[in-house]
Write a protein that holds these residues in place. Structure first.
Motif, PDB file in Angstrom:
ATOM      1  N   THR A 132       0.829  -1.206   0.000  1.00 59.78           N
ATOM      2  CA  THR A 132       0.000   0.000   0.000  1.00 59.78           C
ATOM      3  C   THR A 132       0.862   1.254   0.000  1.00 59.78           C
ATOM      4  OG1 THR A 132      -1.809  -1.141   1.154  1.00 59.78           O
ATOM      5  CG2 THR A 132      -1.770   1.273   1.266  1.00 59.78           C
ATOM      6  N   GLN A 133       1.902   1.279   0.829  1.00 63.08           N
ATOM      7  CA  GLN A 133       2.780   2.432   0.892  1.00 63.08           C
ATOM      8  C   GLN A 133       3.540   2.644  -0.416  1.00 63.08           C
ATOM      9  OE1 GLN A 133       2.961   4.786   3.335  1.00 63.08           O
ATOM     10  NE2 GLN A 133       1.176   3.662   4.102  1.00 63.08           N
ATOM     11  N   MET A 134       3.940   1.542  -1.039  1.00 62.42           N
ATOM     12  CA  MET A 134       4.656   1.680  -2.308  1.00 62.42           C
ATOM     13  C   MET A 134       3.722   2.176  -3.413  1.00 62.42           C
ATOM     14  SD  MET A 134       7.506   1.642  -3.859  1.00 62.42           S
ATOM     15  CE  MET A 134       8.771   0.619  -3.100  1.00 62.42           C
ATOM     16  N   ARG A 135       2.496   1.721  -3.423  1.00 63.41           N
ATOM     17  CA  ARG A 135       1.539   2.217  -4.430  1.00 63.41           C
ATOM     18  C   ARG A 135       1.255   3.705  -4.231  1.00 63.41           C
ATOM     19  NH1 ARG A 135      -1.355  -2.788  -3.251  1.00 63.41           N
ATOM     20  NH2 ARG A 135      -0.873  -4.303  -4.884  1.00 63.41           N
ATOM     21  N   LYS A 136       1.227   4.128  -2.968  1.00 62.91           N
ATOM     22  CA  LYS A 136       1.015   5.548  -2.686  1.00 62.91           C
ATOM     23  C   LYS A 136       2.169   6.369  -3.252  1.00 62.91           C
ATOM     24  CE  LYS A 136       0.434   8.827   1.140  1.00 62.91           C
ATOM     25  NZ  LYS A 136       0.402   8.989   2.613  1.00 62.91           N
ATOM     26  N   LEU A 137       3.398   5.889  -3.041  1.00 59.45           N
ATOM     27  CA  LEU A 137       4.565   6.589  -3.582  1.00 59.45           C
ATOM     28  C   LEU A 137       4.502   6.628  -5.106  1.00 59.45           C
ATOM     29  CD1 LEU A 137       7.401   7.856  -3.193  1.00 59.45           C
ATOM     30  CD2 LEU A 137       8.325   5.543  -3.317  1.00 59.45           C
ATOM     31  N   ALA A 138       4.105   5.529  -5.714  1.00 59.42           N
ATOM     32  CA  ALA A 138       4.014   5.482  -7.172  1.00 59.42           C
ATOM     33  C   ALA A 138       2.976   6.474  -7.681  1.00 59.42           C
ATOM     34  CB  ALA A 138       3.662   4.064  -7.622  1.00 59.42           C
ATOM     35  N   LEU A 139       1.852   6.551  -6.990  1.00 57.03           N
ATOM     36  CA  LEU A 139       0.791   7.472  -7.402  1.00 57.03           C
ATOM     37  C   LEU A 139       1.259   8.913  -7.288  1.00 57.03           C
ATOM     38  CD1 LEU A 139      -2.163   7.784  -8.300  1.00 57.03           C
ATOM     39  CD2 LEU A 139      -2.802   7.842  -5.869  1.00 57.03           C
ATOM     40  N   GLU A 140       1.960   9.235  -6.226  1.00 55.38           N
ATOM     41  CA  GLU A 140       2.436  10.598  -6.019  1.00 55.38           C
ATOM     42  C   GLU A 140       3.505  10.994  -7.044  1.00 55.38           C
ATOM     43  OE1 GLU A 140       3.761  10.452  -2.009  1.00 55.38           O
ATOM     44  OE2 GLU A 140       1.755  10.756  -1.143  1.00 55.38           O
ATOM     45  N   SER A 141       4.191   9.998  -7.626  1.00 56.87           N
ATOM     46  CA  SER A 141       5.230  10.314  -8.611  1.00 56.87           C
ATOM     47  C   SER A 141       4.636  10.825  -9.917  1.00 56.87           C
ATOM     48  CB  SER A 141       6.066   9.061  -8.900  1.00 56.87           C
ATOM     49  OG  SER A 141       5.348   8.143  -9.702  1.00 56.87           O
ATOM     50  N   GLY A 142       3.358  10.509 -10.175  1.00 59.23           N
ATOM     51  CA  GLY A 142       2.717  10.925 -11.412  1.00 59.23           C
ATOM     52  C   GLY A 142       3.133  10.120 -12.627  1.00 59.23           C
TER      53      GLY A 142
ATOM     54  N   ALA B 158       4.191  -4.014  -6.388  1.00 58.57           N
ATOM     55  CA  ALA B 158       3.147  -2.998  -6.239  1.00 58.57           C
ATOM     56  C   ALA B 158       2.517  -2.632  -7.580  1.00 58.57           C
ATOM     57  CB  ALA B 158       3.726  -1.754  -5.568  1.00 58.57           C
ATOM     58  N   MET B 159       3.282  -2.750  -8.662  1.00 58.93           N
ATOM     59  CA  MET B 159       2.775  -2.421  -9.987  1.00 58.93           C
ATOM     60  C   MET B 159       2.111  -3.608 -10.678  1.00 58.93           C
ATOM     61  SD  MET B 159       3.228   0.800 -10.389  1.00 58.93           S
ATOM     62  CE  MET B 159       2.767   0.820  -8.639  1.00 58.93           C
ATOM     63  N   GLY B 160       1.838  -4.672  -9.928  1.00 63.17           N
ATOM     64  CA  GLY B 160       1.039  -5.764 -10.473  1.00 63.17           C
ATOM     65  C   GLY B 160       1.811  -6.953 -10.989  1.00 63.17           C
ATOM     66  N   GLU B 161       3.055  -7.162 -10.536  1.00 63.29           N
ATOM     67  CA  GLU B 161       3.825  -8.331 -10.949  1.00 63.29           C
ATOM     68  C   GLU B 161       4.205  -9.130  -9.692  1.00 63.29           C
ATOM     69  OE1 GLU B 161       6.432  -8.146 -14.208  1.00 63.29           O
ATOM     70  OE2 GLU B 161       5.930  -6.065 -14.699  1.00 63.29           O
ATOM     71  N   PRO B 162       3.256  -9.922  -9.172  1.00 55.68           N
ATOM     72  CA  PRO B 162       3.439 -10.559  -7.858  1.00 55.68           C
ATOM     73  C   PRO B 162       4.561 -11.574  -7.790  1.00 55.68           C
ATOM     74  CG  PRO B 162       1.496 -11.432  -8.971  1.00 55.68           C
ATOM     75  CD  PRO B 162       1.957 -10.253  -9.770  1.00 55.68           C
ATOM     76  N   ALA B 163       4.987 -12.131  -8.928  1.00 69.44           N
ATOM     77  CA  ALA B 163       6.039 -13.145  -8.881  1.00 69.44           C
ATOM     78  C   ALA B 163       7.342 -12.589  -8.321  1.00 69.44           C
ATOM     79  CB  ALA B 163       6.270 -13.730 -10.273  1.00 69.44           C
ATOM     80  N   TYR B 164       7.554 -11.276  -8.444  1.00 69.81           N
ATOM     81  CA  TYR B 164       8.762 -10.670  -7.877  1.00 69.81           C
ATOM     82  C   TYR B 164       8.745 -10.668  -6.353  1.00 69.81           C
ATOM     83  CZ  TYR B 164      10.403  -9.089 -12.440  1.00 69.81           C
ATOM     84  OH  TYR B 164      10.877  -9.055 -13.729  1.00 69.81           O
ATOM     85  N   GLY B 165       7.611 -10.968  -5.755  1.00 68.95           N
ATOM     86  CA  GLY B 165       7.541 -11.061  -4.304  1.00 68.95           C
ATOM     87  C   GLY B 165       8.423 -12.152  -3.739  1.00 68.95           C
ATOM     88  N   GLU B 166       8.774 -13.127  -4.568  1.00 66.96           N
ATOM     89  CA  GLU B 166       9.712 -14.160  -4.123  1.00 66.96           C
ATOM     90  C   GLU B 166      11.010 -13.539  -3.629  1.00 66.96           C
ATOM     91  OE1 GLU B 166      12.792 -17.265  -6.062  1.00 66.96           O
ATOM     92  OE2 GLU B 166      10.867 -17.108  -7.104  1.00 66.96           O
ATOM     93  N   LEU B 167      11.494 -12.533  -4.361  1.00 65.44           N
ATOM     94  CA  LEU B 167      12.733 -11.876  -3.946  1.00 65.44           C
ATOM     95  C   LEU B 167      12.601 -11.227  -2.578  1.00 65.44           C
ATOM     96  CD1 LEU B 167      13.889 -10.158  -7.273  1.00 65.44           C
ATOM     97  CD2 LEU B 167      14.872 -12.194  -6.193  1.00 65.44           C
TER      98      LEU B 167
END
Length: 413
Positions: A303-313, A348-357
Motif C-alpha cells: 500500500t505504501q509503495m503504491r502511494k509513492l508510485a501514485l504521487e510520482s505521477g 506494487a505495480m502488479g507483478e506478484p512473482a517478484y515477491g519471491e525476492l
C-alpha cells in the motif's frame, strides 16, 4: 532528475522493442513510455527503430551462421576471455571455440569436462567471479587471468569474508603454506597452484547499499557449495531446505541481472554509468519503503509503495520498466536499497512473482532486517500467484521450480 530518467528509460525500452509481447506483464513495459514521453522520446525511439531496421535488413542479406547469438553467450565469452580461457571473438554464438574454452574452465575448476553440458552453477560461479574482479578484485590483488579466478575461489573455500572493513593486503603467502583464514583451506584442486601468488586477505569489494552484509559474497559461497554438491538441489534430493532456498535466491538474482542487462541494451541516450547513477538515486527514493518492509505486513508495504508510485505521477508501465533495469543494477552493484526497492515496486505495480525476492531478502536479512515470519507472507503470495496463472519471471523453463520453493519454505519453517 529521477522522473526524467524514468520517462527516458521507459521510452527507450518501449520504442526499441520490435517483437510482439505475449505476456501482459512484459507488454506493459512497452506501452506507457510511448504515451507520456513527448517529442524527445519520439526522436529517441525513431532513431532506435531506424537502427534496428538497418540491422534487420543487413542481417537478412548476410547471415550465414546456424548458431544463434544470445546475450548469455556473449556474457560467458566475455568472462572466459577475461580469465584467460580464450573463447575467441565475443559474438554471443556458443560454437566450438567457446565450448573448448568452457572445457578448459571446467578442467581448471575440477568440474566434469563437457563443453556441451555447461551447468548453471558452473556459469554462475564464473560470472560471480567476473563481477567481483571487475568491481575491484583485479585492482586489489594485482592478479590477472586464471590466478585471479583461483584467488577468488580460494578465499571462498577458506571461509574468509570478502565484505570486511578495508585493510592493507597482507604479504603473499609463501609457496606450500596455508593462507591465514578462519578455517583451514582445503586441499588444492586442479590448477590450484595458481593461487600461490594470491594475497592472504582481500579487502572489502562488496558492500550493500544499506551497509549490511554482501549478497554478492553470499551467492558466490552458495555457488561454490553447489559445485561441491555436484549440482543444484532438487525435489528428490533436498536434505537442507534452507540451503535450497539460498540456491534459488541466488539463481533468481542471476536471472534478474541477466534480464536487466538485456533491457539495458535497448536504452538510448544514456550511458551505462548514467543509468547506474540514476538507479542509485532511484534506490534513495525507495529506501524508506525498504526499511518499512521489516516493520510492516505485506499488505501495508504494498500500500505504501503504491502511494509513492501514485504521487510520482508516472505510469505503472514506466515504473515497472525502470524497476527491472534498476533491479539488475542493484544486484550487480550489491546495492540493496536499489534491488529490494525495485522488487517491491514491481510487486506494487502488479507483478506478484517478484515477491519471491522480497521473501528471500527477509528470510536472510540482506538489505532488510531478518524477519522470517514476514518472509512467509511474500513467499506464499508469489507462489499462489504462480498457481493462479501469473507469469513466472525467474527460470520460467523450470516448471517444477514453484514446487521446489514451496516444499523448501514448508520444511524450513
Amino acid at each position: 532528475m529521477i522522473i526524467r530518467f524514468i520517462l527516458s528509460l521507459g521510452l527507450a525500452l518501449s520504442l526499441a522493442a520490435t517483437a510482439p509481447q505475449t505476456a501482459r506483464a512484459d507488454a506493459g513495459d512497452f506501452i506507457g513510455g510511448a504515451v507520456v514521453g513527448g517529442v524527445l522520446g519520439y526522436a529517441i525511439g525513431q532513431d532506435q527503430q531506424k537502427k534496428k531496421a538497418q540491422r534487420t535488413t543487413r542481417t537478412t542479406r548476410t547471415y550465414r551462421q546456424t548458431i544463434p547469438s544470445t546475450t548469455q553467450g556473449a556474457q560467458t565469452q566475455t568472462a572466459l576471455n577475461y580469465f584467460g580461457y580464450n573463447a575467441g571473438r565475443v559474438d554471443g554464438q556458443v560454437g566450438r571455440g567457446t565450448r573448448s574454452a568452457i572445457e578448459r574452465y571446467q578442467a581448471s575448476m575440477g568440474y566434469p569436462i563437457n563443453g556441451y553440458d555447461f551447468q548453471p552453477y558452473q556459469r554462475d560461479f564464473l560470472m560471480q567471479a567476473y563481477y567481483w574482479a571487475t568491481s575491484g578484485g583485479q585492482a586489489t590483488t594485482q592478479l590477472t587471468g586464471q590466478p585471479l579466478l583461483m584467488a577468488y575461489r580460494q578465499h571462498l573455500h577458506s571461509g574468509s569474508a570478502l565484505a570486511v572493513a578495508p585493510q592493507a593486503p597482507a604479504a603473499p603467502a609463501p609457496a606450500g603454506t596455508t593462507p591465514v583464514a578462519t578455517q583451514p583451506a582445503p586441499a588444492p584442486e586442479p590448477e590450484a597452484n595458481t593461487t600461490e601468488t594470491a594475497s592472504a586477505t582481500l579487502p572489502s569489494l562488496f558492500s550493500g547499499g544499506t551497509g549490511g552484509p554482501s549478497l554478492a559474497n553470499r551467492c558466490s559461497g552458495v555457488m561454490l557449495q553447489t559445485s561441491t554438491n555436484g549440482g543444484y538441489t532438487t525435489l528428490t534430493n533436498m536434505s537442507d531446505p534452507d540451503f535450497a532456498l539460498s540456491e534459488q535466491f541466488c539463481l533468481a538474482r542471476s536471472y534478474a541481472m541477466s534480464r536487466g542487462e538485456d533491457l539495458m541494451q535497448d536504452i538510448q541516450g544514456l550511458t551505462p554509468d548514467q543509468v547506474a547513477a540514476q538507479c542509485n538515486s532511484y534506490g534513495d527514493m525507495l529506501a524508506p519503503q525498504v526499511v518499512a518492509l521489516s516493520l510492516s505486513s505485506k499488505t501495508d508495504a504494498e500500500t505504501q509503495m503504491r502511494k509513492l508510485a501514485l504521487e510520482s505521477g508516472l505510469s505503472p508501465e514506466d515504473l515497472a520498466a525502470t524497476s527491472k533495469v534498476c533491479l539488475a543494477i542493484g544486484y550487480r552493484e550489491d546495492n540493496m536499497d536499489v534491488a529490494v526497492g525495485s522488487a517491491l515496486m514491481l510487486v506494487a505495480m502488479g507483478e506478484p512473482a517478484y515477491g519471491e525476492l522480497i521473501g528471500h531478502h527477509l528470510r536472510e536479512g540482506f538489505g532488510v532486517q531478518e524477519r522470517r515470519d514476514l518472509a512467509l507472507q511474500w513467499y506464499d503470495a508469489s507462489l499462489s500467484a504462480l498457481d493462479a496463472g501469473s507469469q513466472a519471471v525467474f527460470l520460467p523453463s523450470q516448471s517444477d521450480r514453484p514446487q521446489l520453493l514451496r516444499a523448501a519454505v514448508t520444511q524450513a519453517q
